[in-house]
Enzyme design. Structure first.
Site, PDB file in Angstrom:
ATOM      1  N   LYS A 167      50.897  40.085  10.360  1.00 19.45           N
ATOM      2  CA  LYS A 167      50.161  39.153  11.209  1.00 19.45           C
ATOM      3  C   LYS A 167      49.830  39.823  12.540  1.00 19.45           C
ATOM      4  O   LYS A 167      50.389  40.861  12.894  1.00 19.45           O
ATOM      5  CB  LYS A 167      50.982  37.891  11.453  1.00 19.45           C
ATOM      6  CG  LYS A 167      52.294  38.136  12.204  1.00 19.45           C
ATOM      7  CD  LYS A 167      53.038  36.844  12.462  1.00 19.45           C
ATOM      8  CE  LYS A 167      54.319  37.102  13.250  1.00 19.45           C
ATOM      9  NZ  LYS A 167      55.028  35.866  13.617  1.00 19.45           N
ATOM     10  N   TYR A 185      41.800  48.158  44.264  1.00 22.04           N
ATOM     11  CA  TYR A 185      41.406  46.867  44.813  1.00 22.04           C
ATOM     12  C   TYR A 185      42.408  46.346  45.849  1.00 22.04           C
ATOM     13  O   TYR A 185      43.618  46.525  45.696  1.00 22.04           O
ATOM     14  CB  TYR A 185      41.292  45.842  43.676  1.00 22.04           C
ATOM     15  CG  TYR A 185      40.022  45.985  42.851  1.00 22.04           C
ATOM     16  CD1 TYR A 185      38.769  45.820  43.435  1.00 22.04           C
ATOM     17  CD2 TYR A 185      40.088  46.287  41.496  1.00 22.04           C
ATOM     18  CE1 TYR A 185      37.612  45.948  42.673  1.00 22.04           C
ATOM     19  CE2 TYR A 185      38.951  46.410  40.728  1.00 22.04           C
ATOM     20  CZ  TYR A 185      37.703  46.248  41.329  1.00 22.04           C
ATOM     21  OH  TYR A 185      36.562  46.375  40.587  1.00 22.04           O
TER      22      TYR A 185
END
Length: 809
Positions: free
Chosen positions: A483, A707
């Site tokens: 999965k 940033y």
């Protein structure tokens, strides 16, 4: 070839059942899935994780008529036209036969061992010797107790040298390998941490490795590892190093730029400066081992220097990559010989995602009449849709190949023709000698993507599967969890390997995942954990089996099946024994059994539950209560339903710590991918997230990076920008020095905030260049702990835009 009669005279045996002692044997088989030439194969029923005796019938169906077995309870009468040789230990018998065959080879055999670099040295030596010698080398990393035996079996008289790699992981193994290989010349690469947990100390491991040289004429080694006094007295010691007593005396080493290193050496009365096209320590060590070996073999220094400068880095892994036009590319372009070609072809046939198979094959170096005949015989066995041959030297194969055959004299001609050729919905194996540069073909056919890659080691995944299998009784089945894109490792590529290794069930989270696996050739039973009502049609169309955890889902499914006239549709009932996530509560089982009793539309294939804290000693009593409740619940359902079903509750932690929870089947999840939450198992890392340095800048103290200027430099610094960001799955919490990565084996920290596609590293204190490789998670467990999460999250969050590259060592 050997006859069965000859083999009987070679290997010690306790009993025999012989039908035809004149049958000729040319192939050794141990895996019934890989048999291509059954009539001339001798099958050894090895006892490892799975008992090879269980696959005798399968091998017989594929044409095998000679077997070496260790069990006497076989129904020999069922195989009336077959030969059986009964021995005490089948692996020892195989090694005995391989050892005898080695003695028929009279040319020098070079045996290589050490902690690291064995395969690189083997490949480089072969490359350096091939201009004037025919060299046989053990294929890939075939250096184990089984791999060495298989390697020696392919020895033949036309070779001038044979180079055999020997690796060990526990005491007692090397003496067995030495008895088979009996090397004339020994090479010791180095001693390090590899397989350290199998030995009491580094000294014990070193002495064990040196057993390979017990009867060597000469041993090549680096004096820095201090093994001179440990080698047998009669052995000639041929060393390199900085001591005047070294055979090859290193006078000085310095960088030349452009990734090259100059090494000045003295050998006898000569002094020369050699240029090595590498700068990292490991490559320099491996190159010097090769230089020393060539000098031992009598090559002039001038010749050695010339050949050395042409060495190139080797990516020695068979890679499975996503190709253009819905195709898969198997890239095995670093070498081309009969043994490695056979291994690559076996891997090609393991791939079930596309029915069409294509081989692109270049000419091989050193093909004489005998090897041409063996190559032709190998190709006659193949079932290929299309074969592309490059190089006049193998055009003779056209008469021996089924399917379409295209001929090109050069790689350049093939590259020019590719734009007009149709490729798609197929698996393409590209196998070529380095001189033909078929990696250019691979690059052209492979799908392009972001340069950050997640490398998936399929061999490691296979190892982890066998590690957990070895803990289980033979009658306990294995369900593997694929999965969430196989925990970030890929979809059908991983499922295909699991299918080849005969797991019993696969599990996906959603029906669409299961449908994709079916579309790519996966035939195993597939359980779907979260079936949505809108996906019921997909379940039926692709033969997927839903987990049913509530009356809502059950009633909806029964209504759907009734409307379509379907009966006995397989379902899996989830019971909530304490996880309290999904599942029927124990008090609901009476009503559940009544519904199921009166329904012909569905039939219970399995009943499962989930252990909430199997990896925690603190919650031992809780786990015991979950197991008890599950046993009682399944017993109740069995009695009420009147038929049997599979029971499974053990997850990865349950396999490692709760044998009482094995029941009929276990579910292997994160452990398959190399994460051992128990810390008790020797698992191998499956995924390695890598990127590269885009730019390096020199910045002064006080400058800010990224940033919001959060990266404030406290000193003059070298800052590297790399090609990974939070859009690739690298969590923003790793910013500002929290995250650690590795460049050239050295750890560095992040600087400033993590950007969408990039982030920055402080490389002031290490040796680094632009375009160098960066390991994003040197320690996945540590990285997860650093930001307060678990390895699962880091794996599944790796973006689908990150290219997955699969390799099989």
């Amino acid at each position: 070839m050997y006859t069965v009669a000859a083999i009987l005279s070679i290997i010690q045996h306790d009993d025999r059942r012989i039908y035809d002692e004149e049958q000729e044997i040319s192939e050794l088989a141990y895996d019934s899935r890989k048999i291509r030439k059954g009539a001339n194969s001798l099958f050894f029923a090895l006892k490892n994780v799975r008992d090879g005796h269980l696959f005798i019938a399968d091998a017989y169906r594929k044409g095998v008529r000679s077997f070496v077995v260790s069990r006497k309870d076989i129904d020999f009468a069922s195989y009336g036209d077959a030969n059986f040789i009964v021995v005490r230990d089948t692996l020892s018998a195989l090694q005995e036969l391989a050892g005898f065959h080695r003695l028929q080879f009279t040319k020098p055999i070079i045996g290589i061992t050490g902690s690291n670099g064995k395969t690189i040295v083997k490949e480089w030596l072969t490359q350096l010797l091939q201009p004037d010698k025919k060299v046989y080398q053990s294929p890939k990393s075939y250096n184990s107790q089984l791999g060495v035996a298989l390697s020696l079996w392919n020895l033949s008289a036309e070779y001038d040298y044979a180079i055999i790699e020997a690796g060990i992981s526990r005491p007692g193994e090397m003496s067995v390998l030495e008895n088979m290989i009996k090397p004339d010349i020994g090479i010791f690469t180095n001693i390090g941490l590899a397989h350290a947990n199998g030995f009491a100390s580094k000294d014990v491991k070193l002495k064990e490795k040196l057993c390979l040289f017990s009867n060597c004429d000469t041993v090549v080694f680096a004096s820095q590892y201090g093994i001179r006094s440990l080698l047998p007295a009669p052995t000639r010691k041929f060393s390199y190093g900085q001591e005047e007593s070294d055979s090859v005396h290193i006078l000085q080493t310095y960088e030349k730029g452009h990734g090259k290193t100059a090494i000045q050496i003295a050998f006898g009365e000569e002094v020369a400066t050699l240029t090595v096209p590498f700068q990292d320590k490991a490559s320099l060590e491996n190159a010097l081992i090769c230089v020393t070996t060539l000098l031992l073999l009598g090559y002039p220094l001038k010749t050695v220097g010339h050949r050395l400068s042409a060495l190139r880095p080797l990516d020695m892994r068979l890679q499975l990559k996503k190709g253009k036009n819905n195709s898969s590319i198997i890239d095995d372009t670093y070498s081309n010989d009969l043994a490695s070609l056979q291994i690559a072809l076996e891997f090609l046939y393991q791939q079930r995602q596309y029915k069409q198979k294509t081989l692109i094959l270049s000419d091989m170096e050193g093909l004489n009449e005998h090897l041409r005949s063996k190559l032709a015989s190998l190709m006659e066995l193949q079932q290929l849709d299309r074969t592309i041959l490059v190089g006049k030297g193998i055009f003779f194969l056209e008469a021996h190949i089924k399917g379409e055959v295209l001929l090109f004299e050069t790689t350049e001609q093939l590259l020019g023709a590719l734009k007009d050729m149709s490729f798609g919905n197929e698996t393409i194996l590209i196998k070529g000698s380095r001189a033909y540069h078929l990696e250019d073909v691979s690059n052209l056919l492979s799908a392009k993507s972001h340069e950050t890659v997640l490398e998936i080691n399929l061999k490691a995944l296979e190892h982890n599967l066998q590690t957990y299998r070895s803990m289980l009784p033979p009658d306990v089945r294995m369900m593997a969890m694929v999965k969430a894109f196989s925990y970030g490792s890929g979809s059908y590529e991983v499922a295909n390997l699991l299918q080849f290794n005969k797991v019993d069930y696969l599990t996906v989270a959603f029906a669409d995942e299961g449908a994709e696996l079916r579309q790519h050739g996966i035939e195993l039973p597939i359980m779907v954990l979260s079936p949505d009502e809108r996906a019921f049609e997909t379940l039926v169309s692709y033969q997927l089996e839903p987990e049913v955890y509530s009356f809502r889902v059950l009633y909806a499914l029964l209504h759907f099946l009734t409307a379509r006239g379907i009966e006995d549709f397989p379902i899996h009932i989830k019971i909530d024994t304490g996880m309290h996530r999904l599942g029927f509560l124990p008090e609901e089982l009476t009503k559940l059994s009544e519904v199921l009793q009166h329904s012909r539309q569905a039939r219970v294939r399995s009943v499962l539950s989930h252990l909430a804290a199997a990896g925690s000693a603190t919650h031992k009593a809780f786990t015991e209560e979950q197991i008890r409740l599950f046993v009682d619940s399944t017993a109740f359902l069995r009695e009420r339903l009147g038929y049997d079903f599979i029971r499974h509750i053990a997850n990865t932690s349950g396999i490692a710590g709760w044998p009482s929870a094995y029941m009929d089947m276990v579910r292997l999840g994160i452990g398959l991918y190399g994460i051992d939450m128990s810390g008790q198992l020797s698992l191998e890392a499956v995924g390695q997230l890598k990127t590269t340095i885009t730019q390096i800048k020199e910045l002064p103290a006080g400058a800010t990076v990224g940033y919001d200027r959060k990266g404030v430099l406290q000193r003059d610094s070298r800052i590297a920008t790399i090609k990974i960001g939070y859009a690739d799955g690298y969590d923003r919490r790793f910013g500002n020095g929290v995250g650690e990565m590795s460049i050239n084996g050295q750890t560095v920290k992040t600087v400033g905030s993590i950007c969408m596609d990039m982030c920055m590293l402080d490389v002031t204190d290490i040796f680094a260049h632009e375009e160098d490789e960066v390991i994003v998670f040197p320690d996945l467990l540590k990285a997860a702990e650093t930001i307060g999460t678990i390895p699962y999250e880091l794996l599944v969050n790796i973006s689908s835009r990150v290219k997955r590259v699969y390799f099989y060592d």
